[in-house]
Design an enzyme around this catalytic site. Structure first.
Site, PDB file in Angstrom:
ATOM      1  N   ASN A   1      -0.392  -7.299  -8.894  1.00 19.68           N
ATOM      2  CA  ASN A   1      -0.738  -8.634  -9.405  1.00 19.68           C
ATOM      3  C   ASN A   1      -1.412  -8.616 -10.775  1.00 19.68           C
ATOM      4  O   ASN A   1      -1.190  -9.503 -11.590  1.00 19.68           O
ATOM      5  CB  ASN A   1      -1.576  -9.414  -8.376  1.00 19.68           C
ATOM      6  CG  ASN A   1      -2.913  -8.790  -8.111  1.00 19.68           C
ATOM      7  OD1 ASN A   1      -3.046  -7.571  -8.092  1.00 19.68           O
ATOM      8  ND2 ASN A   1      -3.919  -9.610  -7.899  1.00 19.68           N
TER       9      ASN A   1
ATOM     10  N   GLU B   1     -10.252  -2.071  -1.806  1.00 15.50           N
ATOM     11  CA  GLU B   1     -10.335  -3.466  -2.269  1.00 15.50           C
ATOM     12  C   GLU B   1      -9.096  -4.150  -1.729  1.00 15.50           C
ATOM     13  O   GLU B   1      -7.983  -3.833  -2.149  1.00 15.50           O
ATOM     14  CB  GLU B   1     -10.340  -3.524  -3.807  1.00 15.50           C
ATOM     15  CG  GLU B   1     -11.475  -2.769  -4.466  1.00 15.50           C
ATOM     16  CD  GLU B   1     -12.820  -3.443  -4.294  1.00 15.50           C
ATOM     17  OE1 GLU B   1     -12.865  -4.622  -3.896  1.00 15.50           O
ATOM     18  OE2 GLU B   1     -13.846  -2.781  -4.528  1.00 15.50           O
TER      19      GLU B   1
ATOM     20  N   CYS C   1      -6.369 -11.952  -6.241  1.00 14.69           N
ATOM     21  CA  CYS C   1      -7.065 -11.816  -4.955  1.00 14.69           C
ATOM     22  C   CYS C   1      -8.283 -12.739  -4.894  1.00 14.69           C
ATOM     23  O   CYS C   1      -8.777 -13.037  -3.805  1.00 14.69           O
ATOM     24  CB  CYS C   1      -7.489 -10.371  -4.764  1.00 14.69           C
ATOM     25  SG  CYS C   1      -8.408  -9.748  -6.171  1.00 14.69           S
TER      26      CYS C   1
ATOM     27  N   GLU D   1     -16.754  -1.533  -6.374  1.00 16.19           N
ATOM     28  CA  GLU D   1     -16.412  -0.963  -7.663  1.00 16.19           C
ATOM     29  C   GLU D   1     -17.287  -1.638  -8.708  1.00 16.19           C
ATOM     30  O   GLU D   1     -18.012  -2.574  -8.403  1.00 16.19           O
ATOM     31  CB  GLU D   1     -14.921  -1.183  -7.951  1.00 16.19           C
ATOM     32  CG  GLU D   1     -14.040  -0.441  -6.952  1.00 16.19           C
ATOM     33  CD  GLU D   1     -12.558  -0.482  -7.273  1.00 16.19           C
ATOM     34  OE1 GLU D   1     -12.108  -1.433  -7.933  1.00 16.19           O
ATOM     35  OE2 GLU D   1     -11.849   0.443  -6.838  1.00 16.19           O
TER      36      GLU D   1
HETATM   37  P1  NAD Z   1       0.265  -3.313  -1.064  1.00 11.59           P
HETATM   38  O1  NAD Z   1      -0.808  -2.958  -0.112  1.00 11.59           O
HETATM   39  O2  NAD Z   1       1.618  -3.581  -0.533  1.00 11.59           O
HETATM   40  O3  NAD Z   1       0.454  -2.138  -2.131  1.00 11.59           O
HETATM   41  C1  NAD Z   1      -0.613  -1.657  -2.923  1.00 11.59           C
HETATM   42  C2  NAD Z   1      -0.312  -0.233  -3.360  1.00 11.59           C
HETATM   43  O4  NAD Z   1      -0.316   0.617  -2.209  1.00 11.59           O
HETATM   44  C3  NAD Z   1       1.054  -0.057  -4.006  1.00 11.59           C
HETATM   45  O5  NAD Z   1       0.953   0.844  -5.083  1.00 11.59           O
HETATM   46  C4  NAD Z   1       1.890   0.524  -2.881  1.00 11.59           C
HETATM   47  O6  NAD Z   1       2.989   1.272  -3.314  1.00 11.59           O
HETATM   48  C5  NAD Z   1       0.867   1.403  -2.190  1.00 11.59           C
HETATM   49  N1  NAD Z   1       1.196   1.748  -0.795  1.00 11.59           N
HETATM   50  C6  NAD Z   1       2.019   1.100   0.069  1.00 11.59           C
HETATM   51  N2  NAD Z   1       2.054   1.738   1.253  1.00 11.59           N
HETATM   52  C7  NAD Z   1       1.230   2.800   1.148  1.00 11.59           C
HETATM   53  C8  NAD Z   1       0.822   3.831   2.054  1.00 11.59           C
HETATM   54  N3  NAD Z   1       1.280   3.889   3.297  1.00 11.59           N
HETATM   55  N4  NAD Z   1      -0.076   4.748   1.619  1.00 11.59           N
HETATM   56  C9  NAD Z   1      -0.582   4.689   0.375  1.00 11.59           C
HETATM   57  N5  NAD Z   1      -0.215   3.750  -0.532  1.00 11.59           N
HETATM   58  C10 NAD Z   1       0.680   2.822  -0.151  1.00 11.59           C
HETATM   59  O7  NAD Z   1      -0.288  -4.530  -1.917  1.00 11.59           O
HETATM   60  P2  NAD Z   1       0.480  -5.386  -3.015  1.00 11.59           P
HETATM   61  O8  NAD Z   1       1.479  -6.251  -2.329  1.00 11.59           O
HETATM   62  O9  NAD Z   1       0.927  -4.475  -4.104  1.00 11.59           O
HETATM   63  O10 NAD Z   1      -0.710  -6.282  -3.611  1.00 11.59           O
HETATM   64  C11 NAD Z   1      -1.133  -7.490  -3.090  1.00 11.59           C
HETATM   65  C12 NAD Z   1      -2.379  -7.327  -2.267  1.00 11.59           C
HETATM   66  O11 NAD Z   1      -3.419  -6.737  -3.051  1.00 11.59           O
HETATM   67  C13 NAD Z   1      -2.962  -8.634  -1.777  1.00 11.59           C
HETATM   68  O12 NAD Z   1      -3.329  -8.493  -0.436  1.00 11.59           O
HETATM   69  C14 NAD Z   1      -4.194  -8.831  -2.638  1.00 11.59           C
HETATM   70  O13 NAD Z   1      -5.226  -9.608  -2.074  1.00 11.59           O
HETATM   71  C15 NAD Z   1      -4.638  -7.446  -2.834  1.00 11.59           C
HETATM   72  N6  NAD Z   1      -5.519  -7.338  -3.995  1.00 11.59           N
HETATM   73  C16 NAD Z   1      -6.857  -7.138  -3.778  1.00 11.59           C
HETATM   74  C17 NAD Z   1      -7.729  -7.062  -4.850  1.00 11.59           C
HETATM   75  C18 NAD Z   1      -9.198  -6.832  -4.656  1.00 11.59           C
HETATM   76  O14 NAD Z   1      -9.874  -6.542  -5.629  1.00 11.59           O
HETATM   77  N7  NAD Z   1      -9.727  -6.962  -3.451  1.00 11.59           N
HETATM   78  C19 NAD Z   1      -7.225  -7.175  -6.145  1.00 11.59           C
HETATM   79  C20 NAD Z   1      -5.858  -7.385  -6.324  1.00 11.59           C
HETATM   80  C21 NAD Z   1      -5.005  -7.454  -5.234  1.00 11.59           C
END
Ligand code: NAD
Length: 480
Positions: free
Chosen positions: A150, A248, A282, A460
């Site tokens: 995002n 996060e 997020c 963080e």
């Molecule tokens: P996601 O969890 O699908 O993927 C995040 C990352 O994890 C990607 O690089 C993905 O390839 C990797 N990943 C996927 N499966 C994995 C595994 N089994 N082991 C290790 N890594 C793996 O999330 P997304 O769809 O890319 O992002 C959206 C989400 O991120 C939303 O839920 C949003 O709220 C959250 N987000 C949180 C924050 C925060 O600061 N809390 C900030 C931005 C986004």
């Protein structure tokens, strides 16, 4: 067609298997780049390179490490326009937003931690007449940073910069959905002469790259930003291996509006906090609670403003809302809009996919406002992560607190009131790691950033993330 490459041991390389994955331009729905589809073998090579680089990197002076980070920050700043265009194409976000927020913040992340590390002191504890304790802060070794799509370069650099500043070597994995600016960062690292192996960037799917990284015995810490589902998987893997974890994760943030607020300021900000980046931040406030005396007025004004937000190609100057990042995510958001109707909600505005002329294959959704939903329904409890908000009236502080705190998430909350006591009282009682009063998304990089409940583990930002990326070692010396 753009060719994205891994950055391993200072070199730009394809995946060892030669396999690639498609990278889409969300504004057209077409493939515009190929990225390496890396696997466990690439992970092994990158980790070896990082391990080899660690003794030298961790022994460099703070000033030297800081200078490298500053050089990266400067390069990002110099390439602002180019990087913003790349981010906008890769993610679908308006170019203007990428230029104003994403890329400047990526540069600030490097600059901030280049400075912070030179001010990071360790503690000492004197035991009068007996002994002196001092605490060393040692880098961990090789760590991994895994980030979402995002805010691609913004969040990627938010992890990499403090990890490198504190003397660690990094194997980082950006989202496979938005790999482009991470690749451009690799090129910047080469340009500034970052020693090889200090930072390695691997592209590929979560299960092929992320999972092996989190399991690897050499990886000492995992800094992850992404969904709660993947965060839980990582926690399960990492726990028996005793790795340090910073997670996060998702949010379902309340935006609580009292009748005594500064109305104009609230309205202006609420439009941003609802729909900025197509609602894919997020920290967006997706559950809007409005005190009853101003509910109808708010509804009318908010609708009017939302209808004026033009949805269109991310590069167009007048586009306030760009494209949704991917087809699966676009379909997920549309399914939630359908679910809202099934759950008894009324779509006040939006609710549909749209097809801008010339870009009919892209993934665009109108800003959508829903009312009439119970606070416990799925649409009000689950993270949608799109341009979709619900509005709900309330009568008392107790009632709105109950609704606000009812989800499994606890990332952030926004409060609008001119009553100082109420602001403090509510801020104290809301379950969230970050509370904004009469504002949204003001970020001071020194402050702790993160969530409670299923939104996060750890914080963080500032010195706290430097604590995370270092291991304290206490030395006790007895006075003779
Ligand atoms: P996601 O969890 O699908 O993927 C995040 C990352 O994890 C990607 O690089 C993905 O390839 C990797 N990943 C996927 N499966 C994995 C595994 N089994 N082991 C290790 N890594 C793996 O999330 P997304 O769809 O890319 O992002 C959206 C989400 O991120 C939303 O839920 C949003 O709220 C959250 N987000 C949180 C924050 C925060 O600061 N809390 C900030 C931005 C986004």
């Amino acid at each position: 067609m753009e060719q994205i490459l891994n950055y391993i041991d200072g070199q730009l390389l394809p995946a060892t298997s030669g396999e690639t994955l498609d990278v889409f331009d969300p504004s057209t729905g077409k493939v515009y780049a190929k990225a390496p589809s890396s696997n466990e073998k690439d992970v092994e090579i990158a980790i070896n390179a990082a391990e080899k680089a660690f003794p030298d990197w961790s022994n460099r002076s703070l000033e030297e490490r800081s200078r490298y980070l500053m050089s990266i920050a400067n390069k990002i700043e110099e390439q602002l326009e180019f990087l913003a265009q790349a981010e906008s194409k890769d993610n679908g976000k308006p170019f203007k937003l990428a230029k104003r927020v994403d890329i400047p913040r990526a540069s600030s992340n490097f600059r901030f931690f280049a400075n912070a590390i030179t001010q990071y002191a360790s503690e000492s504890h004197e035991m009068h007449d007996l002994a002196l304790n001092y605490t060393l802060r040692k880098p961990l070794g090789v760590i991994t940073a895994i980030s979402p799509w995002n805010l691609p370069l913004y969040l990627f650099s938010w992890k990499i910069a403090p990890a490198l500043a504190s003397g660690n070597c990094v194997v980082a994995k950006p989202s496979e959905v938005t790999p482009f600016t991470a690749y451009l960062l690799s090129k910047i690292c080469i340009e500034v002469g970052l020693p090889k192996g200090v930072l390695n960037i691997l592209h590929g799917f979560g299960e092929n790259v992320g999972a092996p990284l989190t399991k690897h015995k050499t990886i000492k810490a995992i800094s992850f930003t992404g969904s709660t589902r993947v965060g839980a998987e990582i926690a399960k893997t990492a726990a028996p291996l005793f790795k340090k974890l910073s997670l996060e994760m998702g949010g379902k943030n309340p935006n609580i509006i009292f009748a005594d607020c500064d109305y104009e300021q609230m309205l202006k900000t609420t439009i941003h906090s609802s729909f900025a980046n197509q609602g894919q931040i997020c920290l967006c406030g997706s559950r809007i609670f409005v005190e009853r005396p101003i509910y109808e007025k708010f509804k009318a004004d908010f609708l009017l403003k939302a209808k004026k937000l033009s949805v269109g190609h991310p590069s167009h100057d007048d586009s306030k809302i760009g494209a949704i990042v991917s087809k699966p995510h676009y379909e997920k958001i549309l399914r939630y809009i359908e679910l809202a109707k099934e759950e008894g909600g009324t779509i006040l505005t939006g609710g549909n996919a749209i097809f801008p002329k010339g870009y009919e294959g892209g993934w665009y959704i109108e800003p959508t406002i829903i009312e009439g939903l119970n606070y416990k329904c799925r649409v009000n409890q689950e993270e949608i992560f799109g341009p979709v908000v619900s509005i709900t009236p309330f009568d008392t502080e107790e009632e709105v607190l109950k609704m606000a705190n009812s989800t499994e998430y606890g990332l952030s909350a926004t409060l609008w009131t001119e009553n100082l006591s109420r602001g403090h009282r509510m801020a104290n009682l809301i379950d969230a790691g970050i509370i904004w009063v009469n504002c949204w998304l003001i970020r001071d990089l020194r402050t702790p950033f993160g969530g409670v409940k299923n939104s996060g583990v750890g914080r963080e930002g500032g010195f706290q993330v430097l604590d995370f990326f270092t291991e304290p070692k206490n030395v006790c010396i007895k006075y003779k």
